[in-house]
Motif scaffolding. Structure first.
Motif, PDB file in Angstrom:
ATOM      1  N   PRO A 204      -5.247   5.934   5.471  1.00  9.74           N
ATOM      2  CA  PRO A 204      -6.279   5.860   6.497  1.00  9.74           C
ATOM      3  C   PRO A 204      -5.721   5.265   7.788  1.00  9.74           C
ATOM      4  CG  PRO A 204      -6.580   4.069   4.940  1.00  9.74           C
ATOM      5  CD  PRO A 204      -5.443   4.921   4.425  1.00  9.74           C
ATOM      6  N   SER A 205      -6.296   5.672   8.897  1.00 11.91           N
ATOM      7  CA  SER A 205      -5.839   5.196  10.199  1.00 11.91           C
ATOM      8  C   SER A 205      -6.374   3.818  10.525  1.00 11.91           C
ATOM      9  CB  SER A 205      -6.272   6.169  11.295  1.00 11.91           C
ATOM     10  OG  SER A 205      -5.702   7.427  11.073  1.00 11.91           O
ATOM     11  N   VAL A 206      -7.494   3.447   9.908  1.00 16.39           N
ATOM     12  CA  VAL A 206      -8.145   2.182  10.200  1.00 16.39           C
ATOM     13  C   VAL A 206      -8.438   1.452   8.897  1.00 16.39           C
ATOM     14  CG1 VAL A 206     -10.175   1.121  11.253  1.00 16.39           C
ATOM     15  CG2 VAL A 206      -9.219   3.186  12.243  1.00 16.39           C
ATOM     16  N   PHE A 207      -8.173   0.161   8.875  1.00 17.96           N
ATOM     17  CA  PHE A 207      -8.501  -0.679   7.729  1.00 17.96           C
ATOM     18  C   PHE A 207      -9.716  -1.526   8.084  1.00 17.96           C
ATOM     19  CE2 PHE A 207      -3.973   0.012   7.000  1.00 17.96           C
ATOM     20  CZ  PHE A 207      -3.978   0.349   5.665  1.00 17.96           C
ATOM     21  N   PRO A 208     -10.609  -1.768   7.115  1.00 24.29           N
ATOM     22  CA  PRO A 208     -11.755  -2.636   7.383  1.00 24.29           C
ATOM     23  C   PRO A 208     -11.310  -4.058   7.743  1.00 24.29           C
ATOM     24  CG  PRO A 208     -11.903  -1.678   5.170  1.00 24.29           C
ATOM     25  CD  PRO A 208     -10.627  -1.225   5.776  1.00 24.29           C
ATOM     26  N   ASP A 209     -10.284  -4.538   7.087  1.00 26.22           N
ATOM     27  CA  ASP A 209      -9.713  -5.840   7.424  1.00 26.22           C
ATOM     28  C   ASP A 209      -8.222  -5.628   7.666  1.00 26.22           C
ATOM     29  OD1 ASP A 209      -9.202  -5.135   4.820  1.00 26.22           O
ATOM     30  OD2 ASP A 209      -9.285  -7.159   4.029  1.00 26.22           O
ATOM     31  N   ARG A 210      -7.612  -6.520   8.397  1.00 20.16           N
ATOM     32  CA  ARG A 210      -6.195  -6.347   8.731  1.00 20.16           C
ATOM     33  C   ARG A 210      -5.324  -6.982   7.659  1.00 20.16           C
ATOM     34  NH1 ARG A 210      -4.290  -5.451  14.106  1.00 20.16           N
ATOM     35  NH2 ARG A 210      -5.947  -4.419  15.235  1.00 20.16           N
ATOM     36  N   PRO A 211      -4.688  -6.161   6.829  1.00 21.44           N
ATOM     37  CA  PRO A 211      -3.832  -6.728   5.783  1.00 21.44           C
ATOM     38  C   PRO A 211      -2.508  -7.224   6.369  1.00 21.44           C
ATOM     39  CG  PRO A 211      -3.737  -4.344   5.722  1.00 21.44           C
ATOM     40  CD  PRO A 211      -4.756  -4.709   6.765  1.00 21.44           C
ATOM     41  N   GLU A 212      -1.921  -8.200   5.671  1.00 19.85           N
ATOM     42  CA  GLU A 212      -0.618  -8.713   6.099  1.00 19.85           C
ATOM     43  C   GLU A 212       0.493  -7.730   5.767  1.00 19.85           C
ATOM     44  OE1 GLU A 212       0.537 -12.678   5.166  1.00 19.85           O
ATOM     45  OE2 GLU A 212      -1.508 -13.424   5.385  1.00 19.85           O
ATOM     46  N   THR A 213       0.342  -7.028   4.653  1.00 21.03           N
ATOM     47  CA  THR A 213       1.333  -6.037   4.244  1.00 21.03           C
ATOM     48  C   THR A 213       0.632  -4.710   3.997  1.00 21.03           C
ATOM     49  OG1 THR A 213       1.086  -6.638   1.923  1.00 21.03           O
ATOM     50  CG2 THR A 213       2.831  -7.736   3.145  1.00 21.03           C
ATOM     51  N   VAL A 214       1.396  -3.649   4.144  1.00 22.31           N
ATOM     52  CA  VAL A 214       0.882  -2.303   3.919  1.00 22.31           C
ATOM     53  C   VAL A 214       1.825  -1.597   2.954  1.00 22.31           C
ATOM     54  CG1 VAL A 214       0.357  -0.083   4.999  1.00 22.31           C
ATOM     55  CG2 VAL A 214      -0.164  -2.186   6.206  1.00 22.31           C
ATOM     56  N   VAL A 215       1.257  -0.884   1.995  1.00 21.41           N
ATOM     57  CA  VAL A 215       2.034  -0.118   1.032  1.00 21.41           C
ATOM     58  C   VAL A 215       1.978   1.345   1.453  1.00 21.41           C
ATOM     59  CG1 VAL A 215       2.235   0.575  -1.388  1.00 21.41           C
ATOM     60  CG2 VAL A 215       1.455  -1.735  -0.813  1.00 21.41           C
ATOM     61  N   PHE A 216       3.147   1.940   1.729  1.00 20.24           N
ATOM     62  CA  PHE A 216       3.222   3.350   2.088  1.00 20.24           C
ATOM     63  C   PHE A 216       3.435   4.173   0.825  1.00 20.24           C
ATOM     64  CE2 PHE A 216       4.305   1.412   6.114  1.00 20.24           C
ATOM     65  CZ  PHE A 216       3.670   2.237   7.023  1.00 20.24           C
ATOM     66  N   VAL A 217       2.644   5.236   0.660  1.00 18.20           N
ATOM     67  CA  VAL A 217       2.821   6.150  -0.462  1.00 18.20           C
ATOM     68  C   VAL A 217       2.959   7.562   0.091  1.00 18.20           C
ATOM     69  CG1 VAL A 217       1.622   4.703  -2.143  1.00 18.20           C
ATOM     70  CG2 VAL A 217       0.327   6.391  -0.839  1.00 18.20           C
ATOM     71  N   GLU A 218       3.540   8.427  -0.734  1.00 15.23           N
ATOM     72  CA  GLU A 218       3.829   9.780  -0.258  1.00 15.23           C
ATOM     73  C   GLU A 218       2.600  10.684  -0.215  1.00 15.23           C
ATOM     74  OE1 GLU A 218       6.738  13.539  -1.268  1.00 15.23           O
ATOM     75  OE2 GLU A 218       6.645  11.865  -2.648  1.00 15.23           O
ATOM     76  N   GLY A 219       1.829  10.714  -1.284  1.00 12.03           N
ATOM     77  CA  GLY A 219       0.758  11.700  -1.378  1.00 12.03           C
ATOM     78  C   GLY A 219      -0.624  11.098  -1.491  1.00 12.03           C
ATOM     79  N   ILE A 220      -1.613  11.964  -1.321  1.00 13.08           N
ATOM     80  CA  ILE A 220      -3.003  11.551  -1.341  1.00 13.08           C
ATOM     81  C   ILE A 220      -3.425  11.061  -2.727  1.00 13.08           C
ATOM     82  CG2 ILE A 220      -3.941  13.862  -1.777  1.00 13.08           C
ATOM     83  CD1 ILE A 220      -5.486  11.395   0.688  1.00 13.08           C
ATOM     84  N   PHE A 221      -2.847  11.636  -3.804  1.00 12.25           N
ATOM     85  CA  PHE A 221      -3.193  11.169  -5.143  1.00 12.25           C
ATOM     86  C   PHE A 221      -2.589   9.797  -5.428  1.00 12.25           C
ATOM     87  CE2 PHE A 221      -4.600  15.482  -6.006  1.00 12.25           C
ATOM     88  CZ  PHE A 221      -5.730  15.231  -6.784  1.00 12.25           C
ATOM     89  N   ASP A 222      -1.437   9.498  -4.838  1.00 11.90           N
ATOM     90  CA  ASP A 222      -0.862   8.150  -4.943  1.00 11.90           C
ATOM     91  C   ASP A 222      -1.806   7.140  -4.294  1.00 11.90           C
ATOM     92  OD1 ASP A 222       1.484   9.220  -6.106  1.00 11.90           O
ATOM     93  OD2 ASP A 222       2.305   9.628  -4.112  1.00 11.90           O
ATOM     94  N   LEU A 223      -2.322   7.497  -3.122  1.00  9.77           N
ATOM     95  CA  LEU A 223      -3.280   6.650  -2.428  1.00  9.77           C
ATOM     96  C   LEU A 223      -4.535   6.447  -3.269  1.00  9.77           C
ATOM     97  CD1 LEU A 223      -4.243   5.504   0.563  1.00  9.77           C
ATOM     98  CD2 LEU A 223      -5.547   7.598   0.502  1.00  9.77           C
ATOM     99  N   ALA A 224      -5.090   7.543  -3.788  1.00  9.41           N
ATOM    100  CA  ALA A 224      -6.314   7.466  -4.596  1.00  9.41           C
ATOM    101  C   ALA A 224      -6.089   6.605  -5.841  1.00  9.41           C
ATOM    102  CB  ALA A 224      -6.773   8.867  -4.983  1.00  9.41           C
ATOM    103  N   ASN A 225      -4.945   6.766  -6.476  1.00 14.40           N
ATOM    104  CA  ASN A 225      -4.646   6.004  -7.687  1.00 14.40           C
ATOM    105  C   ASN A 225      -4.590   4.502  -7.401  1.00 14.40           C
ATOM    106  OD1 ASN A 225      -3.983   5.437 -10.333  1.00 14.40           O
ATOM    107  ND2 ASN A 225      -1.847   6.041 -10.120  1.00 14.40           N
ATOM    108  N   LEU A 226      -3.922   4.103  -6.324  1.00 18.43           N
ATOM    109  CA  LEU A 226      -3.820   2.678  -6.000  1.00 18.43           C
ATOM    110  C   LEU A 226      -5.150   2.105  -5.517  1.00 18.43           C
ATOM    111  CD1 LEU A 226      -0.260   2.541  -4.414  1.00 18.43           C
ATOM    112  CD2 LEU A 226      -0.969   1.770  -6.680  1.00 18.43           C
ATOM    113  N   LEU A 227      -5.916   2.905  -4.761  1.00 20.54           N
ATOM    114  CA  LEU A 227      -7.258   2.463  -4.365  1.00 20.54           C
ATOM    115  C   LEU A 227      -8.125   2.246  -5.599  1.00 20.54           C
ATOM    116  CD1 LEU A 227      -8.161   4.666  -1.266  1.00 20.54           C
ATOM    117  CD2 LEU A 227      -7.732   2.218  -1.297  1.00 20.54           C
ATOM    118  N   ASP A 228      -7.989   3.150  -6.566  1.00 17.19           N
ATOM    119  CA  ASP A 228      -8.752   3.061  -7.805  1.00 17.19           C
ATOM    120  C   ASP A 228      -8.409   1.789  -8.579  1.00 17.19           C
ATOM    121  OD1 ASP A 228     -10.644   4.340  -9.633  1.00 17.19           O
ATOM    122  OD2 ASP A 228      -8.910   4.535 -10.980  1.00 17.19           O
ATOM    123  N   LYS A 229      -7.168   1.351  -8.455  1.00 18.30           N
ATOM    124  CA  LYS A 229      -6.720   0.146  -9.177  1.00 18.30           C
ATOM    125  C   LYS A 229      -7.002  -1.137  -8.401  1.00 18.30           C
ATOM    126  CE  LYS A 229      -5.056   2.904 -12.263  1.00 18.30           C
ATOM    127  NZ  LYS A 229      -5.897   4.065 -12.236  1.00 18.30           N
ATOM    128  N   GLY A 230      -7.590  -1.013  -7.202  1.00 15.59           N
ATOM    129  CA  GLY A 230      -7.989  -2.199  -6.453  1.00 15.59           C
ATOM    130  C   GLY A 230      -7.172  -2.545  -5.235  1.00 15.59           C
TER     131      GLY A 230
END
Length: 172
Positions: A125-151
């Motif tokens: 996503p281009s915008v975060f609701p809060d500003r995190p100190e670190t950001v995790v970059f992933v390659e694909g949309i399912f990687d993103l969905a999987n990590l979002l699903d895990k919290g």
């Protein structure tokens, strides 16, 4: 009196009679580039009937797919069939494109489909609701969905390693 944001009555430098300096010129160029990017960002519509995706898939909860706005389509267009689509938003929260991934187990060069074709996808996503100190970059949309699903909420999708350099150069 104006706040100078709209440049109706000039800018702070001209108001006080100060000639343009290098910093001011760079600022103006940056503002013009941002304005051009904002103008490019159009809220596009997907052409076919959308069916919200509301099931567990690849170990990812239906709630996460709803959060990401995932959907399938009833279109008979071969490029759109058997794909799970995700809307991709710009900084202005406008839909700039859709990324669709095959869900029938096939792999190969047609695994992903971008609509409209050849749309440059932003970091998502281009915008975060809060500003995190670190950001995790992933390659694909399912990687993103999987990590979002895990919290994890500080995850960013770059839509493929081959686009990382081009995307980062333009957007960062």
């Amino acid at each position: 009196m104006h706040c100078f944001a709209c440049r109706f009555k000039g800018n702070l430098f001209s108001y006080y009679g100060i000639r343009n300096n290098v910093v001011n010129q760079k600022t103006v160029k940056l503002l013009e580039k941002l304005r051009a990017l904002r103008d490019q960002s159009k809220d596009i519509e997907f052409p076919a009937d959308q069916i919200p995706f509301q099931q567990v898939f690849r170990g990812i909860a239906a709630k996460t797919f709803r959060q990401l706005g995932a959907f399938t389509t009833t279109s008979m267009d071969r490029r759109l069939m058997d794909r799970l689509f995700f809307p991709v938003k710009s900084l202005e929260d406008k839909t700039v494109g859709y990324i669709g991934r095959k869900v029938d187990g096939e792999s190969g060069k047609d695994k992903y489909y971008c609509y409209p074709p050849s749309t440059p996808l932003p970091i998502y996503p281009s915008v975060f609701p809060d500003r995190p100190e670190t950001v995790v970059f992933v390659e694909g949309i399912f990687d993103l969905a999987n990590l979002l699903d895990k919290g994890l909420t500080n995850v960013v999708c770059i839509f493929g390693v081959s686009t990382l350099y081009k995307t980062a150069k333009v957007q960062l």
